[in-house]
Design an enzyme around this catalytic site. Sequence first.
Site, short mmCIF file in Angstrom:
data_model
loop_
_atom_site.label_atom_id
_atom_site.label_comp_id
_atom_site.label_asym_id
_atom_site.label_seq_id
_atom_site.Cartn_x
_atom_site.Cartn_y
_atom_site.Cartn_z
N CYS A 131 8.07 -25.48 -55.65
CA CYS A 131 7.90 -26.70 -56.13
C CYS A 131 9.60 -26.35 -56.93
O CYS A 131 10.19 -25.71 -56.48
CB CYS A 131 7.36 -26.18 -57.41
SG CYS A 131 6.13 -27.53 -58.48
N LYS A 133 11.06 -26.56 -60.77
CA LYS A 133 11.36 -25.83 -62.36
C LYS A 133 10.94 -24.29 -62.32
O LYS A 133 11.25 -23.54 -62.39
CB LYS A 133 10.03 -26.01 -63.52
CG LYS A 133 10.47 -26.67 -64.47
CD LYS A 133 10.68 -28.38 -63.59
CE LYS A 133 9.47 -29.09 -63.82
NZ LYS A 133 9.43 -30.30 -62.93
N SER A 494 9.99 -37.57 -62.94
CA SER A 494 10.78 -36.92 -61.39
C SER A 494 11.94 -36.96 -60.99
O SER A 494 12.62 -38.39 -60.74
CB SER A 494 9.21 -37.42 -60.95
OG SER A 494 9.45 -36.97 -59.20
#
Length: 622
Positions: A131, A133, A494
């Site tokens: 992912c 973060k 995003s």
Amino acid sequence: MPSSKTVLIDRHPGRSSQTIGLAIELGTDPDLIHEPSVGVVGTKGDSQCYLGVMAKVDAIHARLKDRIGKGPGQLRLRLVQPEYTIATSDGIRNGTREMRYSLIGREVTHDALCEHLEATGLAGTIAVVACDKPPVGTLAALLEHNQPAIIMSDGPIHPGHDPNTGEALDIVSAYQVAGHPDAAYRHHISCHACPGIGSCGGMFTYNTMQTFIGVVGMQPLHMVAPASDDPRRLSEFPGELVDHLARLIETDLKPRDIVVRDSLRNAVIVAMAIGGSTNVTLHAPEIARAAGYADFWKEVMTPEEFNHLSQHVVPVLTDARPYGKYSMVDIDAVGGVQVIVRELLEAGLLNGEVLTCTGETLAAQVARLGAGRADGRVIHPVAKPYKPTGGLRVLGGNLSPDFSAILKLAGVEGGLENNVFRGRARVFEGEQALLQALDHAPGDFQNHDMIIVRYEGPSGAPGMPEMLDPTSRITTLCRERGIVVALMTDARFSGGSVGLVIGHVGPEAALGGPIAFIEDGDEIVVDLNTSELNCTALQDPATLARRKAAWEQAVAGNGGIHPNCGIADTRLLHRARHMAVPATRGGGLHPNREVWVRDPRPAERSGFVPKNAHRPEVAKAF
């Protein structure tokens, strides 16, 4: 430079007892428990991004275990069991209030690994990250711990395909059909958009930051682009990672020796060249802080230099989703990230003398990997780029006095006339209000509306959610009607968002930033010639004073928090409400909003100036 000390198990029988038991259960020699510790860590969460992490952690752990012992060529080290962090899923939670936990997940990852690295006292670490973060939180923790370490991407997902049309699909495709009137079609796309395992496959935030981590020197370049299910990630890469870690330990090469001012600058330039996510301007300051540089925008790269490089020097080389056609697996198929780095090195845009986790300089690593030439289709050469200018621009002006606002220019599909957009403000007090309008009255949006979404910043939301859901719907609406609707917010986007969207506007509304004083119908001007974001009405001092006074009265009448702020109903959200620093400082959680740096150090200049050999007339030192 001061660094963390590794923790050694002493001869105390109480402290030794579990350590001996662990060694026996893990199948390692109990005689090694008093040696420095090494181990593997991974990031996990509720999405396909993380499904491949455990297998890779297990494979690396097994190879590391094979190398540990007292024999010739073995590593006299104590092996610890693998550990994992937790995070939310951006893809599943976008558009919901739970998305407030996404950026906070970076902090949770950091905190969890700080607990593990410092309390266990690891002298060497291999991290598998997924992912977008958690990898940043992982790198920040490794930089603060500052013992030999190396990162590997879990890998991107393959694109899906519509079985009826053959069209390539991804998660952004699914978000973009959210406003489609046919429920069966919406479900059809969602069923085929994300098959398999791996993190988002386009040049969204995940691949932007994995490329960043590779170029900054903490991940071997050839391990960035291969898909999560690529067999090399289980068969070849684990052994290579263990070899690299062994050399890092032997030579005492540490993360802060690798992540220096010029390597950070290299990574930002590559993020521009791949048309990367706006989130890089949020994460780069946090990575710089963890590396010892308190203020990225003063010590590493000023907004003025950032814009000069993006506007005049650095082109976009990749035809990649969401603004283009291809995914990261396609980039891997034509040679990988090392091809992009080779192009930029040869053009003079990167300093090739910085060190990397392989023990080589960046230029030497690229040469050893045998990086080929740009294919001209997926990856374009600097001489004939995909787009002539870089993908990102930071904006000042009366709505962004601290130069925080960020625009992904590579994703703009229209609306700029002579590099200027003029729009009418349509104000929404939070993302949910905008989503309701898009659900129930999409026809109300008109050409050259400038949507304002506020009270969604680091403190206001709290948590600074990203807005893939509304931006995707707006993109589809604009394409269908042939209009331009822009959006600006104190939240973030995003990496999959496209369109004329501006995020990180600060100071945020919750802290009394100018975005809080905009009213419906105000003229908003985005001027890329001057890199400014302005509200014409707020140029009048009397108007500004009147609106500010009304805002302050609302805050005073609500106990010091503006009533339009989100509810902070958990300890994590409460921490963000009172501790989040601005996006320009990384958006992290620091007591009293005062950025904390472990072992600060000066941002030493090497004298290297990024230049484009194909545009010598724009060379400029800052």
